[in-house]
Design a protein around this motif. Structure first.
Motif, PDB file in Angstrom:
ATOM      1  N   ALA B  22       0.835  -1.188   0.000  1.00  0.00           N
ATOM      2  CA  ALA B  22       0.000   0.000   0.000  1.00  0.00           C
ATOM      3  C   ALA B  22       0.876   1.246   0.000  1.00  0.00           C
ATOM      4  CB  ALA B  22      -0.909   0.005   1.205  1.00  0.00           C
ATOM      5  N   GLY B  23       2.076   1.158   0.581  1.00  0.00           N
ATOM      6  CA  GLY B  23       2.991   2.284   0.529  1.00  0.00           C
ATOM      7  C   GLY B  23       2.538   3.443   1.386  1.00  0.00           C
ATOM      8  N   GLU B  24       1.639   4.216   0.866  1.00  0.00           N
ATOM      9  CA  GLU B  24       1.248   5.421   1.577  1.00  0.00           C
ATOM     10  C   GLU B  24       0.206   5.109   2.650  1.00  0.00           C
ATOM     11  OE1 GLU B  24      -1.348   4.180  -1.110  1.00  0.00           O
ATOM     12  OE2 GLU B  24       0.311   5.257  -1.996  1.00  0.00           O
ATOM     13  N   PRO B  25       0.170   5.945   3.693  1.00  0.00           N
ATOM     14  CA  PRO B  25      -0.885   5.750   4.685  1.00  0.00           C
ATOM     15  C   PRO B  25      -2.258   5.852   4.018  1.00  0.00           C
ATOM     16  CG  PRO B  25       0.690   7.423   5.396  1.00  0.00           C
ATOM     17  CD  PRO B  25       1.028   7.082   3.999  1.00  0.00           C
ATOM     18  N   SER B  27      -5.029   7.140   4.767  1.00  0.00           N
ATOM     19  CA  SER B  27      -5.765   8.405   4.722  1.00  0.00           C
ATOM     20  C   SER B  27      -5.256   9.293   3.587  1.00  0.00           C
ATOM     21  CB  SER B  27      -5.630   9.129   6.052  1.00  0.00           C
ATOM     22  OG  SER B  27      -4.274   9.382   6.321  1.00  0.00           O
ATOM     23  N   LEU B  28      -3.942   9.209   3.311  1.00  0.00           N
ATOM     24  CA  LEU B  28      -3.399  10.059   2.257  1.00  0.00           C
ATOM     25  C   LEU B  28      -3.763   9.568   0.864  1.00  0.00           C
ATOM     26  CD1 LEU B  28       0.116  10.990   3.627  1.00  0.00           C
ATOM     27  CD2 LEU B  28      -1.854  12.459   3.367  1.00  0.00           C
ATOM     28  N   HIS B  30      -6.482   9.177  -0.223  1.00  0.00           N
ATOM     29  CA  HIS B  30      -7.671   9.879  -0.700  1.00  0.00           C
ATOM     30  C   HIS B  30      -7.300  11.151  -1.453  1.00  0.00           C
ATOM     31  CE1 HIS B  30     -10.657   7.476   1.555  1.00  0.00           C
ATOM     32  NE2 HIS B  30      -9.597   7.220   2.296  1.00  0.00           N
ATOM     33  N   PHE B  34      -1.170  13.570  -3.574  1.00  0.00           N
ATOM     34  CA  PHE B  34      -0.113  12.920  -2.804  1.00  0.00           C
ATOM     35  C   PHE B  34       0.173  11.512  -3.304  1.00  0.00           C
ATOM     36  CE2 PHE B  34      -1.194  15.605   1.154  1.00  0.00           C
ATOM     37  CZ  PHE B  34      -0.481  16.662   0.616  1.00  0.00           C
ATOM     38  N   ASN B  35      -0.520  11.093  -4.339  1.00  0.00           N
ATOM     39  CA  ASN B  35      -0.331   9.744  -4.847  1.00  0.00           C
ATOM     40  C   ASN B  35       0.584   9.755  -6.053  1.00  0.00           C
ATOM     41  OD1 ASN B  35      -1.778   7.498  -3.512  1.00  0.00           O
ATOM     42  ND2 ASN B  35      -3.471   8.947  -3.638  1.00  0.00           N
TER      43      ASN B  35
END
Lengths: 427, 311
Positions: B22-25, B27-28, B30, B34-35
């Motif tokens: 998943a890499g990023e948290p 919540s981010l 969304h 930030f993706n």
């Protein structure tokens, strides 16, 4: 060959850990800008930044010493058919980039206190009502603080046409051969503008801005014609004070944009301004001397090959003032970027500024700045951001005339070297 | 040359790094800005078209696709190129990738970003239920161009929700196929010039120049992110009315097959049926046969009928 088994490349995504922003609700436009980093001066001390005395701008690659950020949130809050309302907002922050804690306490802003040198500013809060004027289909009625059709040069962060501020207007009026825009904007001179025996009050200035844009002139070429009229809006008390003169000025701007230009574009702006409006960007100022100003700004980004993009700019500005305090400013800059792959690039920036004061007997001064930077960015374009760059900058000037460095370099020195790491992003 | 799936290997790598793919948290995830988006494929659209024309059809029907299972925290890039299988869809021949969606997760959103450069694969998406019946077809109207912002690249995007409110609902969508179509390949997409994107982000006047155009191609790269509803963020259960899958017309509901019966269980029921018959308790023997059928041993009934000879 077995075609049934799919191949995948899984790349873990990463997030900007520094930006702790809760997920905004759907349909909120989150936009903004930031630059921040760390640097030092060869020979010791915090990073110095170099600017020719009197020049309207400095070449920015590896030559920015502060943290600056803008955070904007906007949302279309209502839409019915073609009619809609959009709310936009933006808050800016700036600090000397000296400490973790740099409070935005405006009482102490810009002081030498390394813990309280931050400032923040509410730069935009406006509402744009699209198609709400039934007699002007396609036009937008707007009011509030706004970045209003600002024209800048990216590589030296120079804004040559910018009347942003509190205002109101109607934009995108269809007049057939062009789109017309009218606006009433405000800027205010502080009480320091007039230090005579008078009232010592702030002076409100009005700018009336008229523009015709999207005029087709040649293949891939478009023209903008603009006229700004700025004047002081004096109170009765100020009117009676002989110290205040109702300064006013005119600014005419013509700008030609050429698309399909060596794999990029070119923008040439010619401006002529008078008296009160000879500030830098089109706003009136009561403290100005009478006179006239001619300015040429030519800039562009071109693709020299698949792997090299370059931005360039030439500026000539002649401020001819009655009080002989004017100057001629000549500026020339280049930033070629060589792309090693989709993420890494090497940028080189050369900037030259020359300022020739109008007053007799004052020396012409100049500044040469060279920067080399290794850059990593999210994408290949010249404009791809976020970007992290490791840079080294060298600047040369005549130390007998002035000190081009903002800090860390002794007066009288003729050159300076800095290095550092900087991040820049916009979204 | 054999093209092996690198998916299990990469998943393994991710778990050893304790990162999760998943890499990023979550919540981010969304926030599109930030993706991090992958680079668009640099291909020539005519070469891609030629490769597609020459590619053999992988399978006689959609039923024969190899569906790659993906987890509910999936975030990765789906490369649809000439190494992908090809199939003659009703909408035209196309390379495709097929996935088995998470079955036991909460409801989730699938975000698809088909990266646009000089070319872009204008996607089609097909959703199928557990019985491989098509539930949804997404195409031209569903994938729209969204300009680059922050780490997000220029891409043709769609978001779709997959319902998992009732895990035992046989109509739940179980498979996703990503591909393109003749209609999509015929078009092109105008991309916002990066200098204009800069101007938009900085609140300056964008240069009045033409925008680049991405030709729609047979090959491309699609970033796919699955965002599972969070426990705390999940909407309260809304009522989803049962949807007919045509039982009235004779369609069968795809039942979740029961696990195979253990031989011991089978033997137990047969013994018990024998015992009941020995006691001349036919009713008990019938009940045992029914019970055996319920745990998955349909053959108990036949066994009983064979024992009870009508005289």
């Amino acid at each position: 060959m077995n075609t049934k088994k799919p191949t995948f490349l899984l790349k873990p995504s990463y997030a900007l850990a520094a930006m702790l922003v809760a997920a905004p609700a759907l349909a909120v436009d989150f936009h903004g800008y930031m630059r921040s980093g760390i640097g030092a001066t060869g020979g010791g001390g915090d990073q110095a930044c170099f600017q020719a005395k009197g020049a309207g701008a400095k070449y920015r690659l590896g030559n920015e010493c502060e943290t600056y950020a803008e955070v904007g949130l906007g949302q279309e809050v209502w839409k019915e058919g073609e009619q809609s309302f959009y709310i936009d907002s933006m808050i800016a922050y700036k600090s000397n980039q000296a400490n973790d804690w740099e409070a935005t306490d405006s009482k102490n802003a810009n002081t030498d206190n390394p813990y309280e040198n931050g400032t923040s500013s509410i730069r935009q809060f406006n509402v744009q009502g699209k198609n709400v004027l039934s007699m002007l289909p396609g036009a937008t009625l707007w009011a509030g603080k706004r970045y209003y059709k600002r024209h800048d040069v990216h590589i030296n962060d120079y804004y040559y046409w910018d009347v942003s501020g509190p205002g109101a207007g109607i934009e995108d009026i269809d007049v057939g051969f062009a789109k017309a825009h009218v606006a009433w904007m405000r800027n205010t001179d502080g009480d320091w503008t007039y230090d005579g025996a008078g009232t010592g009050t702030n002076v409100a200035n009005d700018t009336f801005d008229f523009r015709l844009t999207d005029i087709d002139v040649n293949t891939d070429g478009k023209l903008i014609v603009g006229y700004d009229y700025g004047k002081a809006n004096l109170t009765d008390e100020q009117e009676k004070d002989p110290g205040y003169t109702d300064n006013k000025g005119h600014l005419v701007t013509m700008e030609h944009t050429q698309g399909n230009w060596f794999g990029g574009f070119n923008k040439l702006a010619i401006q002529y301004g008078t008296d009160g409006i000879i500030g830098s960007t089109g706003r009136n100022s009561t403290g100005n001397s009478d006179g006239s100003m001619l300015r040429l700004v030519n800039q562009g980004v071109v693709g020299l090959s698949d792997d090299i993009e370059m931005m360039y700019v030439q500026i000539y500005e002649d401020k001819d003032l009655d009080n002989k305090q004017g100057q001629e400013w000549f500026s020339f800059g280049l930033r070629p970027v060589y792309k090693w792959d989709n993420v890494m690039s090497t940028a080189f920036e050369f900037g030259y500024d020359q300022v020739d004061p109008q007053a007799d007997g004052q020396d012409t001064i100049d500044l040469k700045k060279f920067t080399i930077a290794q850059q990593w960015s999210a994408g290949r374009s010249f404009w791809a951001r976020p970007q992290i760059r490791v840079f080294a900058t060298y600047a040369m000037w005549d130390g007998d005339d002035y000190n081009a460095a903002s800090e860390s370099i002794e007066t009288g020195e003729d050159d300076g070297m800095t290095f550092g790491v900087q991040a820049e992003a916009w979204w | 040359m054999t093209t092996t799936s690198r998916l299990p290997l990469l998943l393994g790598l991710c778990s050893t790094l304790l990162l999760g793919c998943a890499g990023e948290p979550t919540s981010l995830r969304h926030v599109d800005a930030f993706n991090k988006a992958p680079q668009p494929l640099s291909i020539s659209s005519s070469a891609a078209k030629q490769a597609l024309a020459q590619a053999p059809s992988c399978c006689p029907s959609v039923r024969d696709f190899q569906f790659t299972p993906i987890p509910a925290n999936f975030s990765g890039n789906v490369i649809i190129d000439r190494t992908a299988p090809a199939f003659e869809f009703d909408s035209g021949k196309s390379f495709f990738r097929a996935f088995a969606l998470p079955q036991t997760s909460r409801s989730f959103e699938i975000r698809l970003y088909s990266q646009a450069g000089d070319t872009v694969l204008a996607p089609n998406a097909m959703l199928l239920n557990g019985n491989l019946q098509i539930t949804r077809l997404l195409g031209k109207d569903d994938f729209t161009f969204v300009p680059a912002q922050g780490l997000k690249g220029d891409s043709m995007d769609a978001r779709l929700r997959v319902d998992r409110l009732y895990l035992d609902n046989a109509g739940n969508e179980a498979y996703l196929v990503l591909y393109t179509s003749d209609e999509q390949m015929a078009g092109s997409t105008t991309i916002e010039h990066p200098a204009k994107a800069y101007a938009r982000a900085r609140g300056t006047e964008p240069p009045n120049i033409a925008d680049p155009v991405a030709q729609h191609a047979a090959e491309g790269i699609i970033k796919m992110v699955i965002i599972e509803d969070q426990a705390a963020g999940q909407l309260a259960n809304t009522y989803v009315p049962p949807r007919s899958i045509g039982q009235e017309m004779g369609n069968t509901v795809p039942a979740i097959p029961a696990p195979p019966v253990q031989p011991e269980t089978k033997a137990f029921y047969r013994q018990a049926i024998d015992a009941a018959l020995a006691n001349r308790d036919l009713e008990k023997a019938l009940r045992l046969a029914d019970e055996a059928a319920r745990v998955g041993d349909e053959s108990a009934k036949t066994y009983l009928l064979e024992k009870v000879q009508i005289k």
